[in-house]
Motif scaffolding. Structure first.
Motif, short mmCIF file in Angstrom:
data_model
loop_
_atom_site.label_atom_id
_atom_site.label_comp_id
_atom_site.label_asym_id
_atom_site.label_seq_id
_atom_site.Cartn_x
_atom_site.Cartn_y
_atom_site.Cartn_z
N THR A 279 0.81 -1.21 0.00
CA THR A 279 0.00 0.00 0.00
C THR A 279 0.85 1.27 0.00
O THR A 279 0.41 2.32 -0.46
N CYS A 280 2.08 1.18 0.49
CA CYS A 280 2.94 2.36 0.61
C CYS A 280 3.32 2.92 -0.76
O CYS A 280 3.56 2.17 -1.72
N ASP A 281 3.41 4.25 -0.86
CA ASP A 281 3.88 4.90 -2.09
C ASP A 281 5.38 4.69 -2.27
O ASP A 281 5.86 4.55 -3.39
N TYR A 282 6.10 4.72 -1.16
CA TYR A 282 7.55 4.51 -1.19
C TYR A 282 7.94 3.58 -0.05
O TYR A 282 7.37 3.65 1.05
N ARG A 283 8.94 2.75 -0.32
CA ARG A 283 9.57 1.95 0.72
C ARG A 283 10.97 2.51 0.90
O ARG A 283 11.80 2.48 -0.02
N VAL A 284 11.23 3.03 2.10
CA VAL A 284 12.43 3.83 2.34
C VAL A 284 13.35 3.11 3.32
O VAL A 284 12.89 2.52 4.30
N ARG A 285 14.64 3.18 3.06
CA ARG A 285 15.63 2.60 3.97
C ARG A 285 16.43 3.71 4.64
O ARG A 285 16.69 4.77 4.05
N ILE A 286 16.82 3.45 5.88
CA ILE A 286 17.67 4.37 6.63
C ILE A 286 19.11 3.86 6.51
O ILE A 286 19.39 2.73 6.90
N PRO A 287 20.03 4.65 5.97
CA PRO A 287 21.40 4.17 5.84
C PRO A 287 22.03 3.97 7.22
O PRO A 287 21.91 4.82 8.10
N MET A 288 22.68 2.83 7.40
CA MET A 288 23.30 2.50 8.68
C MET A 288 24.74 2.03 8.43
O MET A 288 24.98 0.84 8.22
N PRO A 289 25.70 2.96 8.41
CA PRO A 289 27.09 2.59 8.14
C PRO A 289 27.67 1.60 9.14
O PRO A 289 28.60 0.86 8.83
N GLY A 290 27.10 1.57 10.33
CA GLY A 290 27.62 0.67 11.34
C GLY A 290 27.28 -0.79 11.11
O GLY A 290 27.82 -1.67 11.79
N GLY A 291 26.38 -1.05 10.20
CA GLY A 291 26.07 -2.43 9.85
C GLY A 291 24.96 -3.08 10.64
O GLY A 291 24.74 -4.28 10.52
N ALA A 292 24.24 -2.32 11.43
CA ALA A 292 23.11 -2.90 12.18
C ALA A 292 22.03 -3.36 11.20
O ALA A 292 21.79 -2.72 10.16
N GLU A 293 21.39 -4.47 11.51
CA GLU A 293 20.38 -5.00 10.60
C GLU A 293 19.07 -4.21 10.66
O GLU A 293 18.39 -4.06 9.65
N SER A 294 18.72 -3.72 11.84
CA SER A 294 17.46 -3.00 11.98
C SER A 294 17.50 -2.12 13.22
O SER A 294 18.37 -2.25 14.08
N LEU A 295 16.54 -1.21 13.28
CA LEU A 295 16.38 -0.32 14.44
C LEU A 295 15.01 -0.60 15.05
O LEU A 295 14.08 -1.00 14.36
N ASN A 296 14.89 -0.35 16.35
CA ASN A 296 13.56 -0.52 16.92
C ASN A 296 12.65 0.62 16.47
O ASN A 296 13.11 1.63 15.93
N ALA A 297 11.36 0.44 16.68
CA ALA A 297 10.36 1.37 16.12
C ALA A 297 10.57 2.79 16.61
O ALA A 297 10.46 3.75 15.83
N GLY A 298 10.87 2.95 17.89
CA GLY A 298 11.03 4.29 18.44
C GLY A 298 12.19 5.04 17.82
O GLY A 298 12.08 6.23 17.46
N VAL A 299 13.33 4.37 17.65
CA VAL A 299 14.52 5.01 17.07
C VAL A 299 14.29 5.32 15.59
O VAL A 299 14.60 6.43 15.11
N ALA A 300 13.76 4.35 14.84
CA ALA A 300 13.53 4.56 13.41
C ALA A 300 12.57 5.72 13.17
O ALA A 300 12.81 6.57 12.30
N ALA A 301 11.49 5.75 13.92
CA ALA A 301 10.52 6.84 13.75
C ALA A 301 11.16 8.18 14.08
O ALA A 301 10.92 9.18 13.39
N GLY A 302 11.97 8.22 15.13
CA GLY A 302 12.62 9.47 15.51
C GLY A 302 13.53 10.01 14.43
O GLY A 302 13.56 11.23 14.16
N ILE A 303 14.29 9.13 13.76
CA ILE A 303 15.20 9.57 12.70
C ILE A 303 14.42 10.18 11.54
O ILE A 303 14.76 11.26 11.03
N VAL A 304 13.35 9.50 11.11
CA VAL A 304 12.60 10.00 9.95
C VAL A 304 11.82 11.26 10.32
O VAL A 304 11.71 12.20 9.50
N LEU A 305 11.30 11.32 11.52
CA LEU A 305 10.59 12.53 11.95
C LEU A 305 11.53 13.73 12.01
O LEU A 305 11.15 14.86 11.64
N TYR A 306 12.75 13.52 12.45
CA TYR A 306 13.73 14.62 12.47
C TYR A 306 13.98 15.13 11.05
O TYR A 306 14.01 16.34 10.80
#
Length: 313
Positions: A279-306
């Protein structure tokens, strides 16, 4: 013969002209009603009390519905909830409780806030209320949360003359993650959070605590069906952006964040569900140079909201 007549006259029998009243009396009044229906019986009084409570119980007013009330159990959890401003309507205190520092602080905080009833109850009653949990003599009742409707969030944004900035959670079941997202939405000028009605975290005491009080001014809406809600947002001209580790677009390249947008965050383990992702118009990734596989919901939302707030400033 006269004596025999006297003995016979002393016997009791049906009176002439009784109209069969004696026979009707033997028929009885039907089966005995259950205890709940017998006036004056203990079970009848209990049933009447429950009926009165049901009549007095408020009906859900918000179009998004209401959650059920919640109990915070134990001295430390109760004190922490009161410190963090978690809504509460009643503080139950065990009779003859050992009056330590935590008990005194709980009573002081409840008294200072106002609007919280103090009820003294025997230990067996608190055991029953908490299903035998270790309540330590303190139980705090949190009232049902009034959810908004998803349309209320966009309406509030347009009333402010702003483009909607909303976060939707897909499969996030930890209330602390929900509280963290609410806090981030408030910090970056968002207009609210949408959660599904099923298989999702709700606004529990834990979510309230993690939000650090921002839940009082940032609405949380509940959607019966998240996919249909996102489609309705799209029809209203709002871009739906889903976060995915394998997203086709990198966050810094997405120009849509400067306009009306809904940011969809999936669970840390499974990510977005199939239908929501489609349903999404775009599927967006957050670049993570440190190599982490994923972020928890609170951190991911905070980055995109900023990033969205930076582009809108």
């Amino acid at each position: 013969m006269a004596a025999n007549n006297r003995r016979m006259s002393g016997k009791k029998g049906a009176q002439v002209g009784s109209g069969g009243q004696r026979r009707k009396g033997l028929e009885g009044k039907g089966p005995t009603p259950p205890a709940e229906m017998r006036k004056g019986h203990k079970k009848n009084r209990v049933a009447n009390a429950k009926a009165k409570q049901a009549v007095r119980r408020p009906v859900a007013r918000g179009r998004g519905g209401r959650s059920s009330s919640e109990l915070v159990v134990g001295r430390n959890p109760v004190v922490e909830a009161l410190r963090e401003g978690v809504p509460a309507n009643t503080l139950y205190v065990q009779q003859f409780i050992d009056n330590d520092e935590r008990v005194r602080e709980a009573l002081q905080l409840a008294g200072e806030r106002g609007g919280i009833h103090l009820m003294e109850a025997p230990r067996p009653e608190l055991d029953r209320m908490t299903n035998g949990l270790n309540h330590q003599g303190l139980v705090l009742q949190v009232p049902p949360y009034e959810y908004a409707h998803p349309e209320d969030l966009t309406a509030a944004a347009y009333d402010e003359g702003a483009d909607p900035l909303i976060v939707a959670l897909d499969g996030v079941t930890d209330p602390r993650n929900l509280g963290a997202v609410v806090r981030s939405v408030s910090a970056f000028g968002g207009h609210g959070v949408v959660v599904p009605e099923r298989r999702s975290a709700g606004m529990t005491a834990g979510a309230w605590k993690t939000s650090a009080g921002t839940a009082a001014r940032t609405p949380v809406a509940r959607a019966t069906n998240l996919t249909r809600t996102l489609e309705a947002y799209k029809k209203a001209g709002i871009t739906v952006v889903g976060l995915a580790a394998d997203g086709e677009v990198e966050l810094g390249e997405l120009g849509a964040l400067g306009g009306p947008v809904v940011i969809v965050v999936g669970s840390e383990g499974k990510g977005l569900s199939r239908l929501v992702g489609e349903t999404c118009d775009y599927r967006v990734r957050i670049p993570m140079p440190g190599g982490a596989e994923s972020l928890n919901a609170g951190v991911a939302a905070g980055i995109v909201l900023y990033e969205a707030a930076r582009r809108r400033s």
